[in-house]
Design an enzyme around this catalytic site. Sequence first.
Site, short mmCIF file in Angstrom:
data_model
loop_
_atom_site.label_atom_id
_atom_site.label_comp_id
_atom_site.label_asym_id
_atom_site.label_seq_id
_atom_site.Cartn_x
_atom_site.Cartn_y
_atom_site.Cartn_z
N HIS A 104 0.84 -1.20 0.00
CA HIS A 104 0.00 0.00 0.00
C HIS A 104 0.87 1.25 0.00
CE1 HIS A 104 -2.42 -3.26 1.67
NE2 HIS A 104 -3.51 -2.59 1.34
N GLY A 126 -3.18 -3.52 11.84
CA GLY A 126 -3.69 -4.04 10.57
C GLY A 126 -5.19 -4.17 10.63
N HIS A 185 -3.93 3.17 -3.54
CA HIS A 185 -4.16 2.71 -2.17
C HIS A 185 -3.47 1.38 -1.88
CE1 HIS A 185 -6.33 1.81 1.59
NE2 HIS A 185 -6.41 0.57 1.12
N GLU A 206 -17.17 -3.82 24.89
CA GLU A 206 -16.38 -5.04 25.00
C GLU A 206 -15.16 -5.04 24.08
OE1 GLU A 206 -20.65 -6.06 26.08
OE2 GLU A 206 -19.66 -5.00 24.42
N PHE A 250 -20.55 -12.36 25.25
CA PHE A 250 -20.16 -11.10 24.64
C PHE A 250 -18.66 -11.00 24.39
CE2 PHE A 250 -24.17 -9.97 26.98
CZ PHE A 250 -24.96 -10.21 25.87
N HIS A 292 -28.00 -14.88 25.34
CA HIS A 292 -26.99 -14.69 26.38
C HIS A 292 -26.27 -15.99 26.75
CE1 HIS A 292 -28.76 -10.79 26.70
NE2 HIS A 292 -28.11 -10.47 27.80
#
Length: 662
Positions: A29, A117, A263, A413, A439, A475
Amino acid sequence: MTTPLNERRIANAIRVLAMDAVQKANSGHPGAPMGMADIADVVWREFMNHNPTNPNWANRDRFVLSNGHGSMLQYALLHLTGYDLSIEDLKAFRQLHSKTPGHPELGYAPGIETTTGPLGQGIANAVGFALAEKTLAAQFNKDDIQVVDHFTYCFLGDGCLMEGVSHEACSLAGTLGLGKLIAYYDDNGISIDGEVEGWFSDDTEQRFLAYGWQVIKVDGHDADAIRQATVEAKAETAKPTIIICKTVIGLGSPNKQGKEDSHGAPLGHDEIVLTREALGWTDEAFVIPEDVYAAWDAKAKGAESEAAWNETFAAYAAKYPTEAAEFKRRLSGELPADFVAKADAYIAEVNAKAETIATRKASQNALQALVPLLPEVLGGSADLAGSNLTLWKGAQGVQDNPAGNYVHYGVREFGMTAIANGVALHGGFIPYVATFLMFMEYARNAVRMSALMKQRVIHVYTHDSIGLGEDGPTHQPVEQIASLRGTPNLNTWRPCDTVEAAISWKSALTRAEGPTALIFSRQNLPFQTRTQAQIENAAKGGYVLAEEKGELKAIIIATGSEVSLAMEAYAQLEGVRVVSMPCAEEFMKQDAAYREAVLPTNIRARVAVEAAHVDYWWKFVGLDGRVIGMTTYGESAPAKDLFQFFGITTEAVVAAVKEITA
């Protein structure tokens, strides 16, 4: 623009190195390095406090390239300023075993502070660096001598700001007033698919003002404007600063600047010839004139800066010897010499109490006992402290006390976990973060980055199965434990009672070579009686909890809440052994003789039971074995009813053993 010609020539060294390395690799790039070269010139030559000959000295400024696809920008900077990164290393860009992989990777080249990255995580890491700096400074600096005083500089692009994790991290950075965090936004308006205005029309200035940041807008190719903006940013100590730099991607390329063509692909030989002409650069590929090298060389300045800090620290050590010794210990990553003995004593106390409680409560008890021994622990939870039980009596929130030891991350989170990675990378802290196991999915890629970088981050996950009950399948985790166990470099513990919970915390805190996931139950789990030898073997990740009565015919393997089911089944069977395996990764690190003693290869009759996805356990039971667990998502009901409905019961274990031994 007011940039002097000679300063532009200095910055052009980045442009030519970037386009040449990408062209040689036929991959990479070039656009971001060419577009941000003027920003990098000012920041690295005039403001960055670093020492190329000692990249890890304690009070260096930290630099994070969040738009890590532009890695040749950072490699060029490291090479030009005098780090141990040669021109041959740049020629080996993106090649096997080179110091210059496609994205900056921690440990490959000196001066790389974090692996970047996955877009957005770099800026989140930078928030972690700044949080660590502020907290460490509050804990160690004195009114007359300050030994922690450095900035975190972060470059980021459109992609970083589109990723949601940047919102989570930058919002918290503003709330915490991380005034030594300075971000430079490469506002070039181009991403892989073209001009971003069709899919990214945010008002970035207003967004960051709403977060509580200082916002400065400049021409990203005007060195004087960048310089003045950086001075203003450093002067604002109560707020982080974002400097929005309007730039042209691929600047210098006559036919590809300002376009997505520059790019993520080489410019091409013909375009490079034209670019050299446009830049007035007459030297061949990978050749940098001596006067340009001299302008970039930061070795003397860096050595001088470090020497001055060493003098400051010597004065600090003379006046505050206890604090100085503790500072050095914490930066080294070494634990107090007596920690292991005290942790073992605590485990013995837990064993003697023989409590039947939820392992999340056992985890909180362990925190209460062990964290006071380790002032480097910096905890936190994603707005679930009362459920994760991550607060302990000595916890102090950094939002109220910068010298505190606990971060209320809010419902963030992913941001929380990426920030914790930055805290660990900074040094001086062992971060733990917590949420419900379900989560973890929000944080998954940051957990992966903990593991990829082998950082000592402790991921605490509670409400570990259908056992959480009425909240239902949204959950109730099913596949998450298998996902964690499949992550290289990560140890995943799922303890069955108070003793295993304490052992898991000791393991996590003492493990320096990578992260740990600690998985705890919502519901109470019965205490299991053990000998001292079994306690010692539990630390090996898997051990015989109940010896067979008579000749060994079958083995039951279980973790967490299902160990009690295995023990109940054991009471009804003959010739059966129960193996508790709280950490399969740790078990597999043991020598072959120990593994054979626990799981004899000649015993093919094996049953694994865990209230999680069944697929993980086939490697332990073999295709002739049985696995009792989950193959679907859960339901909303009391925990007892759910275990019965999904067939994760003592009766099911007994039946499976009888079936395979018949």
